[in-house]
Design a protein around this motif. Sequence first.
Motif, PDB file in Angstrom:
ATOM      1  N   ASN A 130       0.823  -1.205   0.000  1.00 12.40           N
ATOM      2  CA  ASN A 130       0.000   0.000   0.000  1.00 12.40           C
ATOM      3  C   ASN A 130       0.859   1.257   0.000  1.00 12.40           C
ATOM      4  OD1 ASN A 130      -2.421  -1.401  -0.022  1.00 12.40           O
ATOM      5  ND2 ASN A 130      -2.588  -1.438   2.212  1.00 12.40           N
ATOM      6  N   LEU A 131       1.898   1.294   0.830  1.00 18.88           N
ATOM      7  CA  LEU A 131       2.792   2.451   0.856  1.00 18.88           C
ATOM      8  C   LEU A 131       3.503   2.620  -0.480  1.00 18.88           C
ATOM      9  CD1 LEU A 131       4.441   2.390   4.406  1.00 18.88           C
ATOM     10  CD2 LEU A 131       3.049   4.204   3.425  1.00 18.88           C
ATOM     11  N   SER A 132       3.976   1.530  -1.048  1.00 19.50           N
ATOM     12  CA  SER A 132       4.660   1.593  -2.344  1.00 19.50           C
ATOM     13  C   SER A 132       3.730   2.101  -3.428  1.00 19.50           C
ATOM     14  CB  SER A 132       5.199   0.216  -2.737  1.00 19.50           C
ATOM     15  OG  SER A 132       6.143  -0.219  -1.813  1.00 19.50           O
ATOM     16  N   GLU A 133       2.494   1.613  -3.427  1.00 18.09           N
ATOM     17  CA  GLU A 133       1.522   2.063  -4.423  1.00 18.09           C
ATOM     18  C   GLU A 133       1.220   3.549  -4.252  1.00 18.09           C
ATOM     19  OE1 GLU A 133      -1.933  -0.422  -4.080  1.00 18.09           O
ATOM     20  OE2 GLU A 133      -0.848  -2.201  -4.768  1.00 18.09           O
ATOM     21  N   MET A 134       1.079   3.981  -3.011  1.00 15.24           N
ATOM     22  CA  MET A 134       0.788   5.397  -2.767  1.00 15.24           C
ATOM     23  C   MET A 134       1.955   6.270  -3.222  1.00 15.24           C
ATOM     24  SD  MET A 134      -1.415   5.516   0.820  1.00 15.24           S
ATOM     25  CE  MET A 134       0.021   5.745   1.768  1.00 15.24           C
ATOM     26  N   MET A 135       3.190   5.851  -2.917  1.00 13.59           N
ATOM     27  CA  MET A 135       4.358   6.619  -3.337  1.00 13.59           C
ATOM     28  C   MET A 135       4.461   6.670  -4.857  1.00 13.59           C
ATOM     29  SD  MET A 135       7.224   5.546  -0.526  1.00 13.59           S
ATOM     30  CE  MET A 135       8.512   6.420  -1.343  1.00 13.59           C
ATOM     31  N   GLU A 136       4.233   5.548  -5.514  1.00 16.42           N
ATOM     32  CA  GLU A 136       4.305   5.502  -6.975  1.00 16.42           C
ATOM     33  C   GLU A 136       3.233   6.382  -7.597  1.00 16.42           C
ATOM     34  OE1 GLU A 136       5.582   5.150 -10.586  1.00 16.42           O
ATOM     35  OE2 GLU A 136       6.687   4.317  -8.894  1.00 16.42           O
ATOM     36  N   THR A 137       2.031   6.373  -7.041  1.00 17.44           N
ATOM     37  CA  THR A 137       0.953   7.222  -7.554  1.00 17.44           C
ATOM     38  C   THR A 137       1.308   8.692  -7.399  1.00 17.44           C
ATOM     39  OG1 THR A 137      -0.691   5.542  -7.006  1.00 17.44           O
ATOM     40  CG2 THR A 137      -1.499   7.766  -7.358  1.00 17.44           C
ATOM     41  N   ALA A 138       1.840   9.078  -6.234  1.00 11.07           N
ATOM     42  CA  ALA A 138       2.223  10.474  -6.003  1.00 11.07           C
ATOM     43  C   ALA A 138       3.323  10.890  -6.974  1.00 11.07           C
ATOM     44  CB  ALA A 138       2.678  10.677  -4.560  1.00 11.07           C
ATOM     45  N   MET A 139       4.326  10.052  -7.162  1.00 13.55           N
ATOM     46  CA  MET A 139       5.421  10.385  -8.071  1.00 13.55           C
ATOM     47  C   MET A 139       4.955  10.454  -9.519  1.00 13.55           C
ATOM     48  SD  MET A 139       8.038  11.278  -6.546  1.00 13.55           S
ATOM     49  CE  MET A 139       9.052  11.423  -7.971  1.00 13.55           C
ATOM     50  N   SER A 140       4.028   9.592  -9.922  1.00 10.41           N
ATOM     51  CA  SER A 140       3.544   9.643 -11.303  1.00 10.41           C
ATOM     52  C   SER A 140       2.766  10.938 -11.541  1.00 10.41           C
ATOM     53  CB  SER A 140       2.696   8.423 -11.647  1.00 10.41           C
ATOM     54  OG  SER A 140       1.471   8.448 -10.958  1.00 10.41           O
ATOM     55  N   LYS A 141       2.048  11.414 -10.536  1.00 14.23           N
ATOM     56  CA  LYS A 141       1.325  12.686 -10.669  1.00 14.23           C
ATOM     57  C   LYS A 141       2.310  13.852 -10.754  1.00 14.23           C
ATOM     58  CE  LYS A 141      -2.721  10.915 -10.624  1.00 14.23           C
ATOM     59  NZ  LYS A 141      -3.511  10.851 -11.848  1.00 14.23           N
ATOM     60  N   VAL A 142       3.385  13.807  -9.968  1.00 10.09           N
ATOM     61  CA  VAL A 142       4.405  14.845 -10.050  1.00 10.09           C
ATOM     62  C   VAL A 142       5.054  14.825 -11.430  1.00 10.09           C
ATOM     63  CG1 VAL A 142       6.662  15.588  -9.175  1.00 10.09           C
ATOM     64  CG2 VAL A 142       4.844  14.985  -7.574  1.00 10.09           C
ATOM     65  N   ARG A 143       5.349  13.631 -11.961  1.00  8.37           N
ATOM     66  CA  ARG A 143       5.935  13.513 -13.301  1.00  8.37           C
ATOM     67  C   ARG A 143       5.012  14.107 -14.361  1.00  8.37           C
ATOM     68  NH1 ARG A 143       6.706   7.989 -12.099  1.00  8.37           N
ATOM     69  NH2 ARG A 143       8.583   7.808 -10.864  1.00  8.37           N
ATOM     70  N   GLU A 144       3.697  13.937 -14.192  1.00  3.14           N
ATOM     71  CA  GLU A 144       2.746  14.518 -15.146  1.00  3.14           C
ATOM     72  C   GLU A 144       2.798  16.041 -15.107  1.00  3.14           C
ATOM     73  OE1 GLU A 144      -1.238  13.082 -14.485  1.00  3.14           O
ATOM     74  OE2 GLU A 144      -0.616  10.989 -14.634  1.00  3.14           O
ATOM     75  N   MET A 145       2.976  16.621 -13.915  1.00  4.88           N
ATOM     76  CA  MET A 145       2.983  18.073 -13.776  1.00  4.88           C
ATOM     77  C   MET A 145       4.304  18.698 -14.207  1.00  4.88           C
ATOM     78  SD  MET A 145       0.990  18.794 -10.199  1.00  4.88           S
ATOM     79  CE  MET A 145       1.768  17.553  -9.178  1.00  4.88           C
ATOM     80  N   VAL A 146       5.414  17.969 -14.046  1.00  2.00           N
ATOM     81  CA  VAL A 146       6.745  18.510 -14.295  1.00  2.00           C
ATOM     82  C   VAL A 146       7.319  17.864 -15.545  1.00  2.00           C
ATOM     83  CG1 VAL A 146       9.072  18.739 -13.371  1.00  2.00           C
ATOM     84  CG2 VAL A 146       7.103  18.844 -11.833  1.00  2.00           C
ATOM     85  N   SER A 147       7.708  18.692 -16.493  1.00  2.00           N
ATOM     86  CA  SER A 147       8.381  18.178 -17.683  1.00  2.00           C
ATOM     87  C   SER A 147       9.439  19.188 -18.096  1.00  2.00           C
ATOM     88  CB  SER A 147       7.372  17.972 -18.822  1.00  2.00           C
ATOM     89  OG  SER A 147       6.916  19.216 -19.313  1.00  2.00           O
ATOM     90  N   SER A 148      10.253  18.826 -19.073  1.00  2.00           N
ATOM     91  CA  SER A 148      11.275  19.769 -19.541  1.00  2.00           C
ATOM     92  C   SER A 148      10.627  20.993 -20.175  1.00  2.00           C
ATOM     93  CB  SER A 148      12.212  19.080 -20.531  1.00  2.00           C
ATOM     94  OG  SER A 148      11.467  18.614 -21.646  1.00  2.00           O
ATOM     95  N   ASP A 149       9.397  20.857 -20.700  1.00  2.00           N
ATOM     96  CA  ASP A 149       8.685  22.009 -21.264  1.00  2.00           C
ATOM     97  C   ASP A 149       8.294  23.006 -20.182  1.00  2.00           C
ATOM     98  OD1 ASP A 149       8.883  21.050 -23.820  1.00  2.00           O
ATOM     99  OD2 ASP A 149       6.921  20.089 -23.808  1.00  2.00           O
ATOM    100  N   THR A 150       8.259  22.573 -18.930  1.00  2.00           N
ATOM    101  CA  THR A 150       7.927  23.485 -17.840  1.00  2.00           C
ATOM    102  C   THR A 150       9.136  24.344 -17.487  1.00  2.00           C
ATOM    103  OG1 THR A 150       6.453  21.770 -16.980  1.00  2.00           O
ATOM    104  CG2 THR A 150       6.917  23.607 -15.536  1.00  2.00           C
ATOM    105  N   VAL A 151      10.338  23.786 -17.553  1.00  2.00           N
ATOM    106  CA  VAL A 151      11.551  24.525 -17.221  1.00  2.00           C
ATOM    107  C   VAL A 151      11.929  25.454 -18.381  1.00  2.00           C
ATOM    108  CG1 VAL A 151      14.001  24.348 -16.640  1.00  2.00           C
ATOM    109  CG2 VAL A 151      12.376  22.717 -15.698  1.00  2.00           C
ATOM    110  N   ILE A 152      12.071  24.914 -19.554  1.00  2.00           N
ATOM    111  CA  ILE A 152      12.328  25.694 -20.766  1.00  2.00           C
ATOM    112  C   ILE A 152      11.047  25.608 -21.581  1.00  2.00           C
ATOM    113  CG2 ILE A 152      13.729  25.947 -22.838  1.00  2.00           C
ATOM    114  CD1 ILE A 152      15.340  26.388 -20.299  1.00  2.00           C
ATOM    115  N   GLY A 153      10.303  26.714 -21.620  1.00  2.00           N
ATOM    116  CA  GLY A 153       8.984  26.723 -22.249  1.00  2.00           C
ATOM    117  C   GLY A 153       9.041  26.677 -23.762  1.00  2.00           C
ATOM    118  N   GLN A 154       7.874  26.594 -24.361  1.00  2.00           N
ATOM    119  CA  GLN A 154       7.763  26.592 -25.812  1.00  2.00           C
ATOM    120  C   GLN A 154       8.106  27.975 -26.356  1.00  2.00           C
ATOM    121  OE1 GLN A 154       7.064  23.942 -27.787  1.00  2.00           O
ATOM    122  NE2 GLN A 154       7.172  22.722 -25.919  1.00  2.00           N
TER     123      GLN A 154
END
Length: 130
Positions: free
Chosen positions: A7-31
């Motif tokens: 359960n803890l592993s699943e929760m951590m993986e879900t949180a990290m996947s959501k962070v990955r969705e929000m953060v990308s290289s396009d966020t740091v260096i925009g279009q």
Amino acid sequence: MENKKTNLSEMMETAMSKVREMVSSDTVIGQPITTPDGVTLVPVSRLSFGFSCGGSDFGKATDGKNFAGGTAAGVKVDPVAFLVVKDGVTRVMPVAIPAMGTADRVIEMIPQVMDRVESFIEKKKETTEF
């Protein structure tokens, strides 16, 4: 006990996947944004992010069936600068934080004041020369 780890592993993986969705290289260096006069602006940002996760069994049973947990994640995006490309020349134009105090305002105005003084002196030279 194994179920709690899962359960803890699943929760951590879900949180990290959501962070990955929000953060990308396009966020740091925009279009790149191209203006009608041919100037290209590229936004540059600073990212801060974090997440936490925790959980525990409750009640007398420790078989993982009475597990409760939670996760939290956050992302902060701060604009830092723009890359300005014009006629093949690239410049960095920082996004400045407004001056807070009087001394900061005075220091910030020095280049403008110097430009005005130079213009004034140049105009005086032109009018006094024959």
